[in-house]
Every structure is written in C-alpha cells, then in structure tokens.
Write a protein that holds these residues in place. Structure first.
Motif, PDB file in Angstrom:
ATOM      1  N   ASN A 182       0.827  -1.209   0.000  1.00 19.34           N
ATOM      2  CA  ASN A 182       0.000   0.000   0.000  1.00 19.34           C
ATOM      3  C   ASN A 182       0.864   1.265   0.000  1.00 19.34           C
ATOM      4  OD1 ASN A 182      -2.497  -1.354   0.085  1.00 19.34           O
ATOM      5  ND2 ASN A 182      -2.254  -1.709   2.280  1.00 19.34           N
ATOM      6  N   TYR A 183       1.824   1.264  -0.897  1.00 18.10           N
ATOM      7  CA  TYR A 183       2.707   2.416  -0.997  1.00 18.10           C
ATOM      8  C   TYR A 183       3.222   2.513  -2.428  1.00 18.10           C
ATOM      9  CZ  TYR A 183       6.759  -0.643  -1.318  1.00 18.10           C
ATOM     10  OH  TYR A 183       7.667  -1.570  -1.755  1.00 18.10           O
ATOM     11  N   GLU A 184       3.830   3.654  -2.718  1.00 19.23           N
ATOM     12  CA  GLU A 184       4.397   3.859  -4.055  1.00 19.23           C
ATOM     13  C   GLU A 184       5.684   4.658  -3.920  1.00 19.23           C
ATOM     14  OE1 GLU A 184       3.089   5.611  -8.471  1.00 19.23           O
ATOM     15  OE2 GLU A 184       1.777   5.856  -6.724  1.00 19.23           O
ATOM     16  N   VAL A 185       6.727   4.181  -4.556  1.00 21.21           N
ATOM     17  CA  VAL A 185       8.013   4.873  -4.560  1.00 21.21           C
ATOM     18  C   VAL A 185       8.325   5.299  -5.990  1.00 21.21           C
ATOM     19  CG1 VAL A 185      10.504   4.637  -4.225  1.00 21.21           C
ATOM     20  CG2 VAL A 185       8.933   3.686  -2.539  1.00 21.21           C
ATOM     21  N   LYS A 186       8.622   6.573  -6.159  1.00 23.81           N
ATOM     22  CA  LYS A 186       8.990   7.094  -7.473  1.00 23.81           C
ATOM     23  C   LYS A 186      10.380   7.718  -7.370  1.00 23.81           C
ATOM     24  CE  LYS A 186       4.194   8.368  -8.544  1.00 23.81           C
ATOM     25  NZ  LYS A 186       3.299   9.507  -8.896  1.00 23.81           N
ATOM     26  N   THR A 187      11.248   7.340  -8.285  1.00 23.43           N
ATOM     27  CA  THR A 187      12.592   7.924  -8.319  1.00 23.43           C
ATOM     28  C   THR A 187      12.903   8.399  -9.734  1.00 23.43           C
ATOM     29  OG1 THR A 187      13.600   5.763  -8.733  1.00 23.43           O
ATOM     30  CG2 THR A 187      13.439   6.472  -6.439  1.00 23.43           C
ATOM     31  N   ILE A 188      13.537   9.548  -9.810  1.00 21.67           N
ATOM     32  CA  ILE A 188      13.995  10.078 -11.100  1.00 21.67           C
ATOM     33  C   ILE A 188      15.491  10.370 -10.957  1.00 21.67           C
ATOM     34  CG2 ILE A 188      13.756  11.902 -12.826  1.00 21.67           C
ATOM     35  CD1 ILE A 188      10.900  12.344 -11.854  1.00 21.67           C
ATOM     36  N   ASP A 189      16.282   9.651 -11.726  1.00 25.59           N
ATOM     37  CA  ASP A 189      17.739   9.779 -11.643  1.00 25.59           C
ATOM     38  C   ASP A 189      18.243  10.259 -13.009  1.00 25.59           C
ATOM     39  OD1 ASP A 189      20.346   9.684 -10.970  1.00 25.59           O
ATOM     40  OD2 ASP A 189      20.429   7.517 -10.605  1.00 25.59           O
ATOM     41  N   ASP A 190      18.259  11.583 -13.183  1.00 22.43           N
ATOM     42  CA  ASP A 190      18.721  12.111 -14.468  1.00 22.43           C
ATOM     43  C   ASP A 190      20.153  12.644 -14.330  1.00 22.43           C
ATOM     44  OD1 ASP A 190      18.494  14.599 -13.249  1.00 22.43           O
ATOM     45  OD2 ASP A 190      16.496  14.980 -14.081  1.00 22.43           O
ATOM     46  N   LYS A 191      20.577  13.388 -15.297  1.00 23.62           N
ATOM     47  CA  LYS A 191      21.983  13.807 -15.364  1.00 23.62           C
ATOM     48  C   LYS A 191      22.347  14.748 -14.227  1.00 23.62           C
ATOM     49  CE  LYS A 191      25.368  15.956 -18.463  1.00 23.62           C
ATOM     50  NZ  LYS A 191      25.591  16.580 -19.787  1.00 23.62           N
TER      51      LYS A 191
END
Length: 369
Positions: free
Chosen positions: A347-356
């Motif tokens: 019951n959770y959500e993890v969002k990651t954005i690994d850009d430059k």
C-alpha cells in the motif's frame, strides 16, 4: 473413452432386459386368452414393433440435429418401407418357417394394425426420448457442477499456495533485514559508542553548552538508530521520524555551516501517520552524501505532506559532478523498499527520477493510520 463404452453397454443391457420383460408380459396376457399361444409366436409378433419403436426413436434423435422437416420426411419414408417389410415378413417369410402370428389376409386390417402400432410405439419412443434426454441433462448439469467445483477448489488451492509463498517470502525478507540491522549493530559495538557520547556530553557541559548540545544530538540520533532495530511492527510514528530527521539536518548544518542550502516544508496534521524507522532519514542522508547543496538556486528540497488517509514525502537534490560513488546510492533505497513491503504490504508507491543533474525521490503511503 472407456467410461463412454461402459455407459453404452449398460443402456444396451437395459434395453434387452426391458424387451424380455415386455415379451413375457405379452405372452402371459395372450396365454390367458388362448392357451395354444407359443412364446416363439410372441417374439416374431413383437419384432416388427421393435423395428417401429427404434425407427421412431432414431427420428426423434434426428430432430435435435436436423430439425422437424427432415424428421417428418424421414418418418413418412420409414413408415412406407416398414409397411412393405412387414407385409413381406408376415405373409411371405414367416409362413415358410411354419409360424403363424395371425390372420391378416385383409389388407385393411393389416394396414390399420400397423398404423395403430406406429402411433402406439411412437408414443413409447417419445416417452423414452424425453426421459433419456432429461437424464442426460441432469448428468450434464451434475458434471458441469462437479467440474466447476473442481476448478474453484483448484483456484482456491492455488491462491492459498501463492499466499503461503508470499508470506514465506515476506518472512525471509524480514529475517534478512533483521540480520542486516544486527550486522550493522555489531560492527563497532554501537552501544559502547552511544555510552561514550553520553560521557563526552557530560564533560562538554563544563566548557561549552553549544558543544554539549551538539554531542547530545549525535547521541540521540544514535539511540534512535539502535532502537529502530527493535520495532517488530516495522513502523514508527511520523512525529518521531521527523524529530530525528530535524536532528540529522542540524548535525549536517553543524558539519558544513551555512554553506548548505535546504528548503524544508511540513504540511498537514502530523497525527495518525507512521513510516518505517529511518526511512526519511535514509533518503535525506543520501542527499547530503551525494548531493550538491551549495547552489542557492537549487537547494535540497524536502517536503512532507500529510492528509487524512495519505502520507507523502518528497526529496530532490542536485548532483555533485565529482561524485564517484553513485553506484552505492541505491543500497539504502532498496533496503527501504523491502521494509515498506513488510510494513505496508504494497500500500505504498516509490517514485525515483535519476537524471543527469538531479536525483528525485518521492514516497506515498496510503492508509498509514
């Protein structure tokens, strides 16, 4: 295949038994009227009737496949053929065998007898057809119900097995995390270090209140790290986690002075929310370790939002260009996801954005009460 053959053999046996009983019944009835009647005469007499019965039965079964028009044509054609065969059978074949089954010299009497037989045995065939069709439907319904029950049982068994496997996997993950925590605890005897910090705090009080306060912050942070291993539920209150998150920020500001730019915001009611221990701290610690926090235009962004049924945490930092340890950045995040699986069961959500240039982390937990 063998089961189908057994059914056909059983039906054939029942047909033989019923015709045998019917022959005996007709013989006994005629015997009372005429004691000279012989059994062989009754058998020869009923043979055409059996032909009429099975012809009608075949026509009724044909109706299910071909329709009423084909059945009518079939029965009319069959009746004409049967009349011719019966005439040959009664007047030409049987007299040569010495068997006399009646005096049918008059064609009208012969025809009326056959028409009566057609009607009578058509009714018998119709009754048999209806009963047999009803029994087949009942067997089919029972078979389908049994198959449906079997499929439902297999489905429930599979769901149970999947649930057991999932539970076992969660138990393994929990044990793994506990072992990792235990390993971390034993690396440098953290209780010894924690007690030493308390001693230094007492000594620092005599020289500098600011130094003593900073030692106390470090000591409390270490105590929280030690206590987090003991939380069997895998959760702590958000209030407690934010308290030590602020301590972590204070310690890092102490290390680097005012050279770090941080935008920290808390929105909503802090009550009735929980998170895995050290979850927010892990993310922010990574930001301090790998991020470039010297750019006033791109500060470290930390935002905590609490709604009645949802908790969200947002962290974004600019990357250091000289960072050579990016491969280890996700170790703590992967460990956090495992603990989230155990504490909140998906019951959770993890969002990651690994850009430059930037690294962004966002955590959303639903129904954290």
């Amino acid at each position: 295949m063998a089961f189908s053959k057994n059914i056909k053999l059983q039906k054939l046996l029942w047909h033989i038994i019923i015709w045998f009983l019917y022959v005996i019944y007709v013989y006994v009835g005629n015997r009372f009227a005429n004691n000279k009647v012989q059994l062989i005469q009754i058998i020869f007499l009923l043979t055409p009737y059996a032909l009429i019965f099975y012809t009608n039965l075949y026509g009724l079964n044909l109706y299910k496949r071909k329709g009423i028009l084909v059945v009518i044509v079939f029965l009319l054609t069959s009746y004409l053929i049967i009349i011719a065969l019966c005439y040959f059978y009664v007047y030409m074949l049987l007299p040569h065998t010495g068997v006399n089954i009646g005096n049918y010299r008059e064609n009208e009497v012969f025809t009326s007898e056959l028409v009566s037989a057609f009607l009578t045995y058509f009714v018998f065939a119709l009754l048999y057809f209806k009963v047999d069709d009803s029994l087949k439907k009942q067997k089919q319904i029972k078979f389908l119900e049994a198959e449906k029950f079997k499929l439902e049982q297999e489905k429930l068994q599979k769901e149970l097995e999947n649930a057991i496997l999932k539970q076992q996997e969660l138990e393994r993950q929990k044990e793994k995390i506990q072992l990792e925590y235990a390993f971390l605890k034993t690396q440098i005897n953290p209780h010894f270090l924690y007690n030493t910090l308390n001693v230094l705090f007492s000594q620092a009080m005599e020289y500098s209140q600011e130094l003593a306060d900073n030692i106390l912050k470090l000591s409390s942070m270490m105590r929280y790290c030690l206590e987090s291993v003991e939380f069997e539920s895998g959760k702590v209150t958000v209030e407690k986690e934010l308290q030590y998150l602020q301590t972590l920020i204070d310690i890092n500001i102490l290390r680097f002075g005012d050279s770090k730019f941080i935008a920290y915001e808390i929105i909503g009611n802090i009550d009735n929310h929980s998170v895995p221990p050290l979850s927010l701290i892990t993310v922010v610690e990574n930001a301090f370790k790998y991020g470039d926090l010297k750019d006033d235009k791109n500060p470290l962004q930390i935002k905590v939002t609490m709604l009645p049924q949802t908790f969200s945490f947002f962290c974004k930092n600019k990357k250091r260009k000289d960072n050579l340890e990016l491969s280890s950045h996700n170790i703590g995040i992967n460990n956090l996801k495992q603990r989230l699986d155990i504490a909140f069961n998906g019951n959770y959500e993890v969002k990651t954005i690994d850009d430059k240039n930037f690294y962004t982390f966002e955590l959303i937990i639903k129904n954290t009460i």
